[in-house]
Enzyme design. Structure first.
Site, PDB file in Angstrom:
ATOM      1  N   ARG A 120      24.213  32.602 -11.704  1.00 37.14           N
ATOM      2  CA  ARG A 120      23.665  32.185 -10.411  1.00 37.14           C
ATOM      3  C   ARG A 120      24.685  32.510  -9.322  1.00 37.14           C
ATOM      4  O   ARG A 120      25.864  32.190  -9.456  1.00 37.14           O
ATOM      5  CB  ARG A 120      23.333  30.697 -10.362  1.00 37.14           C
ATOM      6  CG  ARG A 120      22.728  30.319  -8.999  1.00 37.14           C
ATOM      7  CD  ARG A 120      22.147  28.930  -8.959  1.00 37.14           C
ATOM      8  NE  ARG A 120      21.469  28.745  -7.669  1.00 37.14           N
ATOM      9  CZ  ARG A 120      20.396  28.017  -7.485  1.00 37.14           C
ATOM     10  NH1 ARG A 120      19.838  27.383  -8.495  1.00 37.14           N
ATOM     11  NH2 ARG A 120      19.841  27.895  -6.289  1.00 37.14           N
TER      12      ARG A 120
ATOM     13  N   THR B 256       7.650  29.359  -8.228  1.00 35.04           N
ATOM     14  CA  THR B 256       6.432  28.637  -7.880  1.00 35.04           C
ATOM     15  C   THR B 256       6.675  27.700  -6.705  1.00 35.04           C
ATOM     16  O   THR B 256       5.738  27.339  -5.978  1.00 35.04           O
ATOM     17  CB  THR B 256       5.938  27.826  -9.097  1.00 35.04           C
ATOM     18  OG1 THR B 256       7.025  27.064  -9.642  1.00 35.04           O
ATOM     19  CG2 THR B 256       5.401  28.736 -10.185  1.00 35.04           C
TER      20      THR B 256
ATOM     21  N   ASN C 102       8.688  28.502  -4.149  1.00 37.99           N
ATOM     22  CA  ASN C 102       8.943  29.282  -2.939  1.00 37.99           C
ATOM     23  C   ASN C 102       7.736  29.359  -2.003  1.00 37.99           C
ATOM     24  O   ASN C 102       7.872  29.717  -0.826  1.00 37.99           O
ATOM     25  CB  ASN C 102       9.402  30.705  -3.283  1.00 37.99           C
ATOM     26  CG  ASN C 102      10.824  30.772  -3.794  1.00 37.99           C
ATOM     27  OD1 ASN C 102      11.205  31.712  -4.497  1.00 37.99           O
ATOM     28  ND2 ASN C 102      11.644  29.779  -3.449  1.00 37.99           N
ATOM     29  N   TRP C 103       6.550  29.008  -2.509  1.00 38.74           N
ATOM     30  CA  TRP C 103       5.368  28.982  -1.642  1.00 38.74           C
ATOM     31  C   TRP C 103       5.508  27.947  -0.525  1.00 38.74           C
ATOM     32  O   TRP C 103       4.797  28.013   0.477  1.00 38.74           O
ATOM     33  CB  TRP C 103       4.108  28.677  -2.456  1.00 38.74           C
ATOM     34  CG  TRP C 103       3.771  29.707  -3.492  1.00 38.74           C
ATOM     35  CD1 TRP C 103       3.887  29.588  -4.845  1.00 38.74           C
ATOM     36  CD2 TRP C 103       3.247  31.025  -3.251  1.00 38.74           C
ATOM     37  NE1 TRP C 103       3.479  30.743  -5.462  1.00 38.74           N
ATOM     38  CE2 TRP C 103       3.084  31.651  -4.512  1.00 38.74           C
ATOM     39  CE3 TRP C 103       2.919  31.738  -2.101  1.00 38.74           C
ATOM     40  CZ2 TRP C 103       2.594  32.945  -4.659  1.00 38.74           C
ATOM     41  CZ3 TRP C 103       2.440  33.034  -2.236  1.00 38.74           C
ATOM     42  CH2 TRP C 103       2.276  33.619  -3.493  1.00 38.74           C
TER      43      TRP C 103
ATOM     44  N   HIS D 218      16.953  39.023   2.720  1.00 36.66           N
ATOM     45  CA  HIS D 218      16.052  39.349   1.615  1.00 36.66           C
ATOM     46  C   HIS D 218      15.964  40.864   1.412  1.00 36.66           C
ATOM     47  O   HIS D 218      15.902  41.341   0.274  1.00 36.66           O
ATOM     48  CB  HIS D 218      14.666  38.771   1.884  1.00 36.66           C
ATOM     49  CG  HIS D 218      14.629  37.274   1.872  1.00 36.66           C
ATOM     50  ND1 HIS D 218      15.198  36.519   0.873  1.00 36.66           N
ATOM     51  CD2 HIS D 218      14.097  36.378   2.764  1.00 36.66           C
ATOM     52  CE1 HIS D 218      15.021  35.233   1.131  1.00 36.66           C
ATOM     53  NE2 HIS D 218      14.354  35.126   2.272  1.00 36.66           N
TER      54      HIS D 218
ATOM     55  N   ASP E 219      20.589  34.057  -5.547  1.00 40.52           N
ATOM     56  CA  ASP E 219      20.585  33.051  -4.486  1.00 40.52           C
ATOM     57  C   ASP E 219      21.506  33.457  -3.333  1.00 40.52           C
ATOM     58  O   ASP E 219      22.496  34.162  -3.527  1.00 40.52           O
ATOM     59  CB  ASP E 219      21.047  31.716  -5.064  1.00 40.52           C
ATOM     60  CG  ASP E 219      20.753  30.545  -4.143  1.00 40.52           C
ATOM     61  OD1 ASP E 219      19.824  30.655  -3.321  1.00 40.52           O
ATOM     62  OD2 ASP E 219      21.453  29.529  -4.244  1.00 40.52           O
TER      63      ASP E 219
ATOM     64  N   SER F  13      17.333  25.220 -10.907  1.00 39.45           N
ATOM     65  CA  SER F  13      16.163  25.475 -10.049  1.00 39.45           C
ATOM     66  C   SER F  13      14.915  25.890 -10.828  1.00 39.45           C
ATOM     67  O   SER F  13      14.229  26.834 -10.454  1.00 39.45           O
ATOM     68  CB  SER F  13      16.513  26.534  -8.996  1.00 39.45           C
ATOM     69  OG  SER F  13      17.507  26.041  -8.126  1.00 39.45           O
TER      70      SER F  13
ATOM     71  N   ARG G 174      22.994  24.678  -9.973  1.00 42.61           N
ATOM     72  CA  ARG G 174      21.775  24.095 -10.515  1.00 42.61           C
ATOM     73  C   ARG G 174      20.901  25.203 -11.083  1.00 42.61           C
ATOM     74  O   ARG G 174      21.115  26.385 -10.811  1.00 42.61           O
ATOM     75  CB  ARG G 174      21.024  23.285  -9.456  1.00 42.61           C
ATOM     76  CG  ARG G 174      20.649  24.051  -8.208  1.00 42.61           C
ATOM     77  CD  ARG G 174      19.883  23.157  -7.219  1.00 42.61           C
ATOM     78  NE  ARG G 174      19.620  23.882  -5.982  1.00 42.61           N
ATOM     79  CZ  ARG G 174      20.443  23.908  -4.938  1.00 42.61           C
ATOM     80  NH1 ARG G 174      21.582  23.251  -4.975  1.00 42.61           N
ATOM     81  NH2 ARG G 174      20.133  24.587  -3.845  1.00 42.61           N
TER      82      ARG G 174
END
Length: 233
Positions: A180, A59, A61-62, A30, A13, A188, A186
């Site tokens: 993370r 799923t 991230n779309w 990225h 993240d 996610s 969290r």
């Protein structure tokens, strides 16, 4: 007795926020994140980790802007073009959890080629969670189990361990440690079944700033944890 660590998962993240702090566009973060997958994979391999699972694309991230999603889908090609040779030399095997059939064909082709090219490697497994969601994984497992019951291949009574065989990562050892990055606390929707007794470490550094030294610190911290799995030692 020191805990042996076999399976580590990382929620990578903070790429976008890292880029913003650098005065760059989100996609630059990225790209830097891809560079770091290589660094951390090599380090994990050297530290004796058996499986490293990285959360590459969820799923959810779309829902991001189309331009960003398009860029993210090109990153596997960038990664394997640059680093597959080195991963082969390190005897690292590539695998994936997630739904391949919903990924753009060019991206799926690149991922499948890397999986096929490294299939015979016997070293650490670098497992990409791509188009993956924890709830979706459990739903698909439940559907597969129900189908087996209907077809007489399974009884209508099942243990936790048996149900685990229907999960996408059933072939991997149990998850030991979830890390993370970027200071978020969290899960996610990541590996919801698998984290039941995994240790968790949350670090402040964004993924591009997560170094091999920080990985070693996390593994050392894990080894100091008293894992009782609901029992008493």
């Amino acid at each position: 007795m020191e805990e042996k660590i076999r399976h580590v998962a990382i929620i990578m993240d903070g790429n976008g926020r890292w880029a913003k702090k650098q005065g760059k566009v989100r996609t630059a973060g990225h790209y830097q994140g891809v560079e770091n997958v290589r660094n951390i994979a090599i380090a994990a391999n050297d530290l004796g980790v058996e499986v490293l699972t990285v959360f590459a694309f969820s799923t959810e991230n779309w829902k991001r802007p189309e331009e960003e999603v398009s860029y993210l889908m090109k990153l596997p090609s960038v990664f394997f073009k640059r680093f597959l040779k080195e991963l082969m030399e390190k005897n690292i095997r590539i695998t994936m959890i997630g739904e391949m059939d919903q990924i753009p064909k060019d991206t799926a082709k690149v991922l499948q080629a890397a999986i096929d090219d490294t299939r015979e490697n016997t070293g650490m497994i670098l497992n990409f969670a791509m188009n993956y969601g924890g709830r979706r994984e459990i739903v698909l497992a439940a559907q597969a189990y129900a189908k087996d019951v209907r077809e007489g291949k399974a009884s209508n009574s099942i243990s936790d361990a048996e149900f685990g065989n229907y999960l996408m990562g059933a072939q991997f050892p149990p998850l030991d440690l979830l890390i993370r990055t970027s200071g978020e606390y969290r899960i996610s929707n990541f590996m919801l079944w698998e984290i039941a007794y995994a240790e968790m470490i949350f670090v402040e550094e964004a993924w591009p700033d997560f170094t091999p030294e920080l990985l070693k610190q996390c593994l050392d911290q894990f080894k100091q944890r008293d894992r009782r799995f609901g029992g008493v030692k």
